[in-house]
Enzyme design. Structure first.
Site, PDB file in Angstrom:
ATOM      1  N   HIS A   1      12.948  -9.819  37.242  1.00  0.00           N
ATOM      2  CA  HIS A   1      13.899  -8.819  37.733  1.00  0.00           C
ATOM      3  C   HIS A   1      13.257  -7.465  38.017  1.00  0.00           C
ATOM      4  CE1 HIS A   1      17.215 -11.519  36.904  1.00  0.00           C
ATOM      5  NE2 HIS A   1      16.747 -11.712  35.691  1.00  0.00           N
TER       6      HIS A   1
ATOM      7  N   THR B   1      -2.018   2.613  -7.438  1.00  0.00           N
ATOM      8  CA  THR B   1      -2.579   1.696  -8.431  1.00  0.00           C
ATOM      9  C   THR B   1      -3.644   2.452  -9.226  1.00  0.00           C
ATOM     10  OG1 THR B   1      -2.193  -0.314  -7.145  1.00  0.00           O
ATOM     11  CG2 THR B   1      -3.982  -0.382  -8.728  1.00  0.00           C
TER      12      THR B   1
ATOM     13  N   GLN C   1      -1.093  -4.730 -16.428  1.00  0.00           N
ATOM     14  CA  GLN C   1      -1.743  -6.038 -16.514  1.00  0.00           C
ATOM     15  C   GLN C   1      -3.143  -5.880 -17.087  1.00  0.00           C
ATOM     16  OE1 GLN C   1      -2.010  -7.926 -12.681  1.00  0.00           O
ATOM     17  NE2 GLN C   1      -1.958  -9.990 -13.545  1.00  0.00           N
TER      18      GLN C   1
ATOM     19  N   GLY D   1       0.781  -1.231   0.000  1.00  0.00           N
ATOM     20  CA  GLY D   1       0.000   0.000   0.000  1.00  0.00           C
ATOM     21  C   GLY D   1       0.811   1.279   0.000  1.00  0.00           C
TER      22      GLY D   1
ATOM     23  N   GLU E   1      -4.254 -11.959  -4.108  1.00  0.00           N
ATOM     24  CA  GLU E   1      -5.391 -11.243  -4.695  1.00  0.00           C
ATOM     25  C   GLU E   1      -5.972 -12.117  -5.810  1.00  0.00           C
ATOM     26  OE1 GLU E   1      -4.490  -7.257  -5.937  1.00  0.00           O
ATOM     27  OE2 GLU E   1      -3.032  -6.968  -4.310  1.00  0.00           O
TER      28      GLU E   1
ATOM     29  N   GLN F   1      -2.234 -11.211  -7.924  1.00  0.00           N
ATOM     30  CA  GLN F   1      -1.000 -10.933  -7.185  1.00  0.00           C
ATOM     31  C   GLN F   1      -0.856 -11.942  -6.063  1.00  0.00           C
ATOM     32  OE1 GLN F   1       2.191 -10.343  -6.563  1.00  0.00           O
ATOM     33  NE2 GLN F   1       1.826  -8.424  -7.628  1.00  0.00           N
TER      34      GLN F   1
END
Length: 881
Positions: free
Chosen positions: A837, A136, A183, A132, A297, A309
């Site tokens: 501790h 896109t 794509q 992100g 995806e 993807q």
């Protein structure tokens, strides 16, 4: 084939530098049998370099990002806006334009609809997703629009969020380059995301599928809700069906548009059960190819699933290894030892060596941290309650998480069985320790602990003399053999019993005084300024060092800017420099083997870099008047004496009070004489670690001088045997160092779970918050009292700028943090238990403390006013006055 544009068929994982993570993954996906990937191509990083990096104006603007901090929001926004505008105006050379057009024609013609996405070289990698961070663009049509989308993707490398992310994670802006994926668009009936490991529980056997109508960007962006299906081994184990009122579809004019969903589909299940199982099978096939869980995806078009993807899921904690096909449950050793950071490989090796000499296993390693397999303990009728009780003392949430596991009958039925080791007392077993415990409790001799300490320090001196003059193979062998002495000291029945005497006396006093008088945590005040507590003394003694330094203003100014090389040399010419040098060196002789995360031998000790103490020293000078060490010690002793007298007086007034008071007085005396020894065993280990490391780093420096390693610290990424072999042969495959350093940096960023199963599922324990004030954060009360103050959220000692009256809020502390406890009036920790501790030191200093507060450093803001209830075990945020 052009270097500027590559089709998916020309791409695999070896092309990462050219096409970025997203492009490389798409190339790999295209080669998997049975996986449909829409045709596409990548405009490579060579094109980015040619167009963007060679532009002098852009270069100057990128250089201008240097020096910005991640929280410089206004400055980042202004600089990024200038950069993006400049990049979007750049001309794309004709050769690149023609290459893009040629690939568009292969995709179906210049006017084909495409998705244009960024693919950075540091994106969608196993170590860092960068998800992100860039932009896109969907349903882009035509060569001109596609080329413009490429330019805009290049520019999106410099969005505000991407630049801030790189600054925060230490990535060089010039080291990250951008490829662009183009794509062919799929216009789906449904789309979504599939995780091949459950993103909530991290269970590797569960596939989680989100599905919605139309384009998947609708619910990725939060526009609509999606269905969620969870599938395990071909069985749908859970379905959540969302109400969907709108969907995202491609617009006829390009881009996307929202459309309403007709009422008949608004409550319908997006995918049929058969399609859900088909997706699970597809996800497992892709996961098997890449070798780790994937975030995939997908889109459903014309009845077929298309993969758009796949990227690695980078947030999952590694699963501890098991090879018997059985279920296993692992607990974090780091949560028990207050060291949840990842070990460097040499540190892992040393810790493993120690446990080997102890006749135990240090546990399995996952994410460069040790995990203990407690499957055998959980299946053992007698070991289970003892294990839960023991773990509850150091981390209540861990014990709660194991109880959650035990409720899962099917899982428990398949747990691995075997020999239990959680209560291993060494070769002699528990009987000699029990005898010594009874003897020490009966005699209550205040000389026992000093004798034990003196004996240990004699063995340390013998070790110092034994190491002197040794080098090479002889040195390594001596260090390995000396671990047998460490094992002997660890299992010495008198020493173990002495620690138990103090701990059990505390438990007895707390239990009986609450029962008899209604006083909770009575032992807290009684333990203040107890004898022989090396960790508590460490903080108080630094106050004396501050008193020497405060008298010399020139020295104070020097310390503010000194580095590890000039710390002592810079004192020579200063007024008071000799006195300060002697005071600091005296402190380092006693405590210099400590540091944050000190059970990892690779961590920088105070003796190696005394500047690590400077923030604490300056804080002491600022917050306290001279003589504070003596006042603190006297005040603690007086408070302990007053508390004991008061409680004993009240006991004597009860029915049978004389006997009760007599028993209580004896237990209180045992606390004063023995509880401080609880902290000594780790200190004794560190005394040796300092000596080992000094000798080994001399060997590492020689390796660096011979060119076997580039710098001495490279040996941190070797095991002790690999280090020994490199010294012996003068040879080393340096790629081992490079790979392990990268892995270590990745592991360091992960949050280790308290409890994890062999399925990778992270099991979280929870508190019963029903009795808490509204909005309070639950934890474990470990040091009584209630205090209000300003929260100082500190994750490392380098951030230790505190003022008297602040409340320390941190993830965990180890003994090296005790000097900081001097300056605060309350403590809140995410990790810890009653006997860890930080809890012991808080009680010693009389500080109200609550531990085990989940995500305290995230839920509490630095500077916020908070109330710490160390009696009931919770923390409240308060309105500012």
């Amino acid at each position: 084939m052009s270097a500027y544009v590559l089709g998916f068929h020309d791409i695999d994982k070896t092309r990462l530098a050219l096409v970025g993570g997203k492009g490389a993954n798409l190339g790999e996906l295209s080669a998997i049998s049975g996986v449909r990937v829409p045709y596409g191509f990548c405009v490579t990083t060579d094109a980015y370099r040619e167009v963007v990096e060679r532009d002098t104006e852009v270069g100057a603007l990128i250089d201008g990002l240097a020096g910005l901090r991640a929280d410089d929001r206004a400055e980042i926004a202004a600089a990024c806006a200038r950069l993006r505008a400049t990049i979007e105006d750049l001309d794309v050379p004709e050769e690149i334009r023609l290459d893009i057009i040629r690939h568009l024609q292969e995709a179906g013609g210049e006017d084909v609809s495409c998705a244009v996405r960024s693919s950075a070289t540091a994106e969608d990698l196993p170590s860092s997703s960068f998800a992100g961070q860039q932009d896109t663009y969907l349903n882009v049509r035509g060569a001109a629009a596609t080329i413009d989308g490429v330019r805009r993707c290049w520019a999106s490398l410099f969005t505000d969020r991407a630049v801030a992310y790189r600054i925060r994670n230490g990535f060089d802006h010039r080291a990250v380059r951008l490829s662009v994926v183009v794509q062919r668009m799929v216009f789906p009936e449904a789309a979504g995301i599939m995780f091949t490991a459950d993103p909530v529980s991290a269970n590797r056997t569960v596939v989680s599928i989100d599905a919605g109508f139309g384009l998947g960007e609708a619910f990725v962006s939060g526009l609509v809700n999606a269905d969620n299906y969870r599938v395990r081994a071909g069985q749908i184990i859970e379905k959540r069906i969302a109400t969907q009122t709108k969907e995202l579809r491609a617009s006829p004019s390009g881009g996307t548009e929202e459309r309403p969903i007709e009422p008949a589909r608004q409550h319908a299940q997006t995918l049929g059960d058969g399609q859900i199982l088909e997706l699970e099978s597809l996800g497992r096939r892709i996961e098997a190819h890449f070798g780790h869980p994937q975030d995939i995806e997908w889109a459903l078009s014309d009845g077929a699933f298309h993969v758009l993807q796949s990227r690695p899921v980078t947030t999952l904690y590694p699963v501890p290894p098991s090879h018997d096909g059985k279920n296993h449950v692992y607990v974090s050793y780091g949560h028990r030892q207050m060291m949840t950071d990842a070990f460097a490989p040499l540190g892992l090796s040393f810790f493993d060596l120690l446990h080997d000499k102890l006749g135990r296993t240090a546990g399995v390693v996952a994410g460069n941290r040790f995990y203990k397999d407690v499957s055998a303990e959980l299946t053992s009728f007698w070991a289970r309650p003892a294990t839960l009780k023991s773990l509850g003392q150091v981390d209540v949430l861990m014990a709660h998480a194991l109880r959650t596991v035990l409720k899962r009958k099917d899982f428990v039925a398949s747990l691995a069985r075997g020999k239990t080791s959680m209560l291993d007392f060494g070769e002699g077993g528990p009987l000699p320790i029990a005898r010594q415990y009874l003897k020490l409790s009966r005699e209550n001799d205040p000389g026992v602990v000093p004798d034990l300490i003196a004996y240990t320090e004699k063995t340390v001196e013998r070790c110092r003399q034994g190491l002197a003059g040794k080098s090479g193979d002889e040195l390594f062998q001596y260090i390995i053999d000396d671990h047998a002495v460490l094992a002997e000291l660890t299992f010495d029945s008198r020493s173990v019993a002495a620690a138990f005497v103090g701990i059990q006396a505390v438990n007895w006093v707390n239990k009986h005084l609450e029962s008899w008088l209604g006083v909770k945590n009575a032992a807290d005040a009684i333990a203040q300024s107890a004898d022989h507590n090396v960790v508590a003394a460490m903080g108080l003694d630094l106050l004396d060092v501050a008193d020497v330094i405060r008298e010399h203003p020139d020295v104070v100014r020097h310390l503010r800017t000194a580095d590890r090389d000039t710390f002592f040399t810079g004192l020579a010419a200063l007024d008071g420099g000799a006195a300060v040098r002697d005071a600091v060196q005296g402190y380092l002789r006693t405590y210099g083997m400590h540091c944050a995360g000190d059970i990892d031998i690779t961590r920088t000790r105070w003796s190696e870099d005394p500047t690590l103490l400077v923030p604490l020293i300056l804080s002491n000078i600022k917050n306290f008047p001279p003589g504070e060490r003596r006042r603190r010690a006297e005040q603690g002793r007086a408070e302990a004496e007053r508390t004991m007298n008061d409680l004993l007086d009240r006991l004597r007034k009860l029915p049978g009070g004389a006997g009760k008071a007599r028993k209580a007085a004896r237990k209180m005396s045992l606390i004063r004489h023995f509880i401080g020894y609880r902290e000594y065993s780790k200190h004794s280990l560190l005394l040796r670690y300092e000596l080992y490391k000094q000798a080994l780093m001399a060997e590492a420096a020689e390796l660096a001088g011979r060119g076997v390693v580039k710098e001495p610290e490279d040996v941190y990424f070797l095991s002790i045997e690999e280090f020994r072999e490199a010294v012996h042969t003068g040879e080393l495959d340096y790629s081992i160092v490079t790979r392990r350093r990268e892995e270590h940096e990745t592991y360091q960023r992960l949050t280790p779970p308290r409890v994890i199963t062999s399925e990778g599922e992270v099991i979280s324990g929870e508190y019963d918050a029903g009795t808490l004030p509204e909005g309070a954060m639950a934890g474990v009360a470990v040091s009584a009292g209630i205090v209000e103050g300003r929260a100082r959220v500190i994750r490392s000692m380098a951030e230790a700028d505190v003022e008297e009256g602040d409340v320390l809020v941190t993830v965990f502390t180890d003994p090296s943090w005790s000097p900081l406890f001097v300056s605060v009036k309350g403590v809140v920790m995410e990790v810890g238990g009653v006997m860890t501790h930080g809890a012991v030191v808080a009680r010693e200093y009389g500080l109200p403390a609550v531990v085990g507060v989940e995500k305290a450093t995230e839920r509490i803001e630095d500077g916020q006013l908070i109330r710490v209830n160390g009696t009931e075990g919770y923390v409240e945020t308060l309105p500012h006055p």
